[in-house]
Design an enzyme around this catalytic site. Sequence first.
Site, PDB file in Angstrom:
ATOM      1  N   ASN A  40       7.474  -0.035  15.175  1.00  0.00           N
ATOM      2  CA  ASN A  40       7.117  -0.807  13.980  1.00  0.00           C
ATOM      3  C   ASN A  40       6.402   0.143  13.027  1.00  0.00           C
ATOM      4  O   ASN A  40       5.237   0.479  13.239  1.00  0.00           O
ATOM      5  CB  ASN A  40       6.203  -1.974  14.387  1.00  0.00           C
ATOM      6  CG  ASN A  40       5.716  -2.762  13.183  1.00  0.00           C
ATOM      7  OD1 ASN A  40       6.161  -2.530  12.053  1.00  0.00           O
ATOM      8  ND2 ASN A  40       4.802  -3.693  13.408  1.00  0.00           N
ATOM      9  N   LYS A  42       5.437  -0.346  10.109  1.00  0.00           N
ATOM     10  CA  LYS A  42       4.524  -1.055   9.199  1.00  0.00           C
ATOM     11  C   LYS A  42       4.738  -0.529   7.764  1.00  0.00           C
ATOM     12  O   LYS A  42       5.857  -0.211   7.408  1.00  0.00           O
ATOM     13  CB  LYS A  42       3.083  -0.923   9.689  1.00  0.00           C
ATOM     14  CG  LYS A  42       2.946  -1.362  11.160  1.00  0.00           C
ATOM     15  CD  LYS A  42       1.546  -1.549  11.612  1.00  0.00           C
ATOM     16  CE  LYS A  42       1.534  -1.980  13.085  1.00  0.00           C
ATOM     17  NZ  LYS A  42       0.192  -2.244  13.600  1.00  0.00           N
ATOM     18  N   HIS A 127       3.935 -11.151  13.640  1.00  0.00           N
ATOM     19  CA  HIS A 127       2.985 -10.068  13.920  1.00  0.00           C
ATOM     20  C   HIS A 127       1.584 -10.521  13.524  1.00  0.00           C
ATOM     21  O   HIS A 127       1.413 -11.232  12.523  1.00  0.00           O
ATOM     22  CB  HIS A 127       3.386  -8.805  13.140  1.00  0.00           C
ATOM     23  CG  HIS A 127       2.667  -7.588  13.625  1.00  0.00           C
ATOM     24  ND1 HIS A 127       1.368  -7.327  13.268  1.00  0.00           N
ATOM     25  CD2 HIS A 127       3.041  -6.593  14.465  1.00  0.00           C
ATOM     26  CE1 HIS A 127       0.966  -6.207  13.870  1.00  0.00           C
ATOM     27  NE2 HIS A 127       1.977  -5.749  14.603  1.00  0.00           N
ATOM     28  N   GLU A 129      -0.685  -9.075  12.021  1.00  0.00           N
ATOM     29  CA  GLU A 129      -1.058  -8.730  10.643  1.00  0.00           C
ATOM     30  C   GLU A 129      -0.472  -9.733   9.658  1.00  0.00           C
ATOM     31  O   GLU A 129      -1.091 -10.031   8.628  1.00  0.00           O
ATOM     32  CB  GLU A 129      -0.596  -7.295  10.337  1.00  0.00           C
ATOM     33  CG  GLU A 129      -1.445  -6.271  11.084  1.00  0.00           C
ATOM     34  CD  GLU A 129      -0.722  -4.980  11.448  1.00  0.00           C
ATOM     35  OE1 GLU A 129       0.369  -4.714  10.926  1.00  0.00           O
ATOM     36  OE2 GLU A 129      -1.268  -4.244  12.299  1.00  0.00           O
ATOM     37  N   GLU A 199       0.832  -8.516  21.923  1.00  0.00           N
ATOM     38  CA  GLU A 199       0.008  -7.508  21.264  1.00  0.00           C
ATOM     39  C   GLU A 199      -1.408  -8.049  21.100  1.00  0.00           C
ATOM     40  O   GLU A 199      -1.665  -8.808  20.153  1.00  0.00           O
ATOM     41  CB  GLU A 199       0.576  -7.177  19.882  1.00  0.00           C
ATOM     42  CG  GLU A 199       1.993  -6.654  19.895  1.00  0.00           C
ATOM     43  CD  GLU A 199       2.325  -5.870  18.629  1.00  0.00           C
ATOM     44  OE1 GLU A 199       2.694  -4.705  18.754  1.00  0.00           O
ATOM     45  OE2 GLU A 199       2.179  -6.420  17.525  1.00  0.00           O
ATOM     46  N   GLY A 205      -4.014  -0.584  16.678  1.00  0.00           N
ATOM     47  CA  GLY A 205      -4.544   0.444  15.778  1.00  0.00           C
ATOM     48  C   GLY A 205      -5.984   0.831  16.068  1.00  0.00           C
ATOM     49  O   GLY A 205      -6.624   1.513  15.262  1.00  0.00           O
ATOM     50  N   SER A 245      -1.907   0.229  20.602  1.00  0.00           N
ATOM     51  CA  SER A 245      -2.334   1.587  20.964  1.00  0.00           C
ATOM     52  C   SER A 245      -1.557   2.153  22.143  1.00  0.00           C
ATOM     53  O   SER A 245      -2.109   2.876  22.982  1.00  0.00           O
ATOM     54  CB  SER A 245      -3.848   1.614  21.241  1.00  0.00           C
ATOM     55  OG  SER A 245      -4.557   1.250  20.077  1.00  0.00           O
TER      56      SER A 245
HETATM   57  P1  13P Z   1      -0.481   0.474  17.212  1.00  0.00           P
HETATM   58  O1  13P Z   1       0.504   1.044  18.208  1.00  0.00           O
HETATM   59  O2  13P Z   1      -0.704   1.354  16.020  1.00  0.00           O
HETATM   60  O3  13P Z   1      -1.739   0.029  17.871  1.00  0.00           O
HETATM   61  O4  13P Z   1       0.208  -0.854  16.615  1.00  0.00           O
HETATM   62  C1  13P Z   1       0.779  -1.765  17.467  1.00  0.00           C
HETATM   63  C2  13P Z   1       1.517  -2.749  16.663  1.00  0.00           C
HETATM   64  O5  13P Z   1       0.928  -3.525  15.929  1.00  0.00           O
HETATM   65  C3  13P Z   1       2.981  -2.748  16.759  1.00  0.00           C
HETATM   66  O6  13P Z   1       3.524  -3.864  16.151  1.00  0.00           O
END
Ligand code: 13P
Length: 282
Positions: A40, A42, A127, A129, A199, A205, A245
């Site tokens: 992803n 982003k 997601h 976010e 997640e 992150g 992560s």
């Molecule tokens: P990170 O791997 O940067 O923690 O992000 C995970 C994520 O949100 C994948 O959709």
Amino acid sequence: MKVGQVRLRRFANTVANGYFCSVIKFNNSPIMRKKIVAGNWKMNTTVPEGKELAEAIVAKLSTVPSDVQLIIAPPFTHLCCAGKAIKGTSIALSAQNCADQPKGAFTGEVSAAMLKSIDCTYVILGHSERRQYYGETSATLVAKIGLALENGLKPIYCIGEKLEEREAGHHFDVVKAQIEEVLYTLTPEQMSQIVVAYEPVWAIGTGKTATSEQAQEIHAFVRKTIAAKFGQQIADDCSILYGGSCKPSNAKELFAQKDIDGGLIGGASLKADDFVAIAQSY
Ligand code: 13P
């Protein structure tokens, strides 16, 4: 494993539809679930940078075990270009979102039909976010998943608890509600098209990864919750990815867990070497 259950795991390079599956025998009924490593991206990379990243992943594809399905999910603006870069390979294309309406006067939105028309196979939905910054609710996600499925896209449905919810011991309730409110509205046939990504929000992150025990515990719970509505076969066939992560140094231990079928990778998917190294962890 319960007594009497025959469980044989072998990894077949099943190339049907370009997907790669694990074949497991469970109570003598074959179970097919894919091992998936999905990136992803982003809101990262410009279009030329994204093209370069996709090409770098393609260049290393031969080093990835052939039973691992790689997926890249670049931003909307990159999809055509990245799609061209992976064309003819086993890498699948995913969008990061789609509209909750089929078409029309919805400025700035991108429909599921548009994504299908440029050869997207998957779409990430729900997601954290999107839930947190764009107010996506279960009702929005029911609409989006319905449209994605109607248009032949496979949703990667994200679930996961926030830090305070885990600290309060509510993580099982949170993911159960996220499954019940959205996935329980589907027919069994529709459910068989879904990939789930667990997640934990506190791990995204942050550099903090769930331990493999924490992740396995909740993945097993997710599978049990799916089985309660749709039956054991559909639950066993569902790929459940871990995200948060995930990196080359921890992927091996996470992916070794019985109910973890791969990863949804954020930061580490922006470097071809790291992304491929994660996929090599199988
Ligand atoms: P990170 O791997 O940067 O923690 O992000 C995970 C994520 O949100 C994948 O959709």
